[in-house]
Design a protein around this motif. Structure first.
Motif, short mmCIF file in Angstrom:
data_model
loop_
_atom_site.label_atom_id
_atom_site.label_comp_id
_atom_site.label_asym_id
_atom_site.label_seq_id
_atom_site.Cartn_x
_atom_site.Cartn_y
_atom_site.Cartn_z
N PRO A 1 37.89 29.69 30.46
CA PRO A 1 37.11 28.88 30.97
C PRO A 1 36.04 29.40 31.91
N PRO A 2 34.70 29.41 31.47
CA PRO A 2 33.57 30.00 32.27
C PRO A 2 33.43 28.99 33.48
N CYS A 3 34.14 27.89 33.75
CA CYS A 3 33.81 27.01 34.78
C CYS A 3 34.88 27.69 35.97
N ALA A 4 35.81 28.23 35.54
CA ALA A 4 36.79 29.05 36.39
C ALA A 4 36.21 30.10 37.21
N ALA A 5 35.68 31.17 36.15
CA ALA A 5 34.81 32.11 36.32
C ALA A 5 33.70 32.11 37.38
N ALA A 6 33.02 31.00 37.46
CA ALA A 6 32.03 30.67 38.39
C ALA A 6 32.13 29.94 39.65
N CYS A 7 33.67 29.17 39.52
CA CYS A 7 33.89 28.69 40.97
C CYS A 7 34.21 29.36 41.92
#
Length: 163
Positions: free
Chosen positions: A59-65
């Motif tokens: 998930p790109p969201c996890a990398a951005a968190c």
């Protein structure tokens, strides 16, 4: 085998009932913009597409968190968040290519679909059955049956094949 949320956009009428029941279930408020599912409506083309977290493998969201609160649940394959540690910065929301997470204005956190603990209310209340909660092998059977019925028409005892 884990179940997944499957969307059949051709069946969606854009009624928004999925958004409403999701918002009520998650926030106790009838505010569709707080739902973990949203219907993209393209009126000119007659397209209604329910969208929710796609449960990406990476998930790109996890990398951005910024707070490292997003991870994958090994048992279910779902993208999960520890909302108690979320600071509501919305970096994950910006990183998601599917707009699959929602900023919860009431709690000041960013949340995503959690499949309602295995009983997705959007699926339960969709009047057109545009949302399914099934295993991958069941989806293949559904697609096979759909393709077969689109290739033939049954008129009482007669079957007419479309070639």
């Amino acid at each position: 085998m884990n179940k997944q949320l499957w969307i059949i956009s051709e069946k969606c009428t854009g009624c928004g009932l999925c958004e409403m029941v999701c918002a009520i279930g998650k926030t106790g408020q009838c505010m569709p913009y707080q739902a973990r599912i949203s219907v993209w409506r393209i009126a000119e083309q007659g397209i209604n597409m329910p969208m929710t977290c796609q449960q990406c493998e990476n998930p790109p969201c996890a990398a951005a968190c910024l707070m490292n609160v997003i991870s994958k649940d090994d048992a279910t394959g779902r993208t999960v968040r520890r909302l108690e540690s979320c600071i509501g910065c919305r970096a994950c929301q910006s990183a998601c290519p599917f707009e699959g997470c929602t900023y919860d204005y009431l709690e000041d956190v960013v949340a995503n679909c959690d499949h309602c603990g295995g009983d997705p209310q959007c699926v339960r209340y969709c009047p057109e059955h545009a949302l399914l909660y099934i295993r991958s092998d069941e989806l293949l059977e559904e697609k096979r049956n759909s393709m077969a019925s689109s290739r033939c028409m049954t008129d009482n005892a007669n079957t007419i094949w479309k070639l």
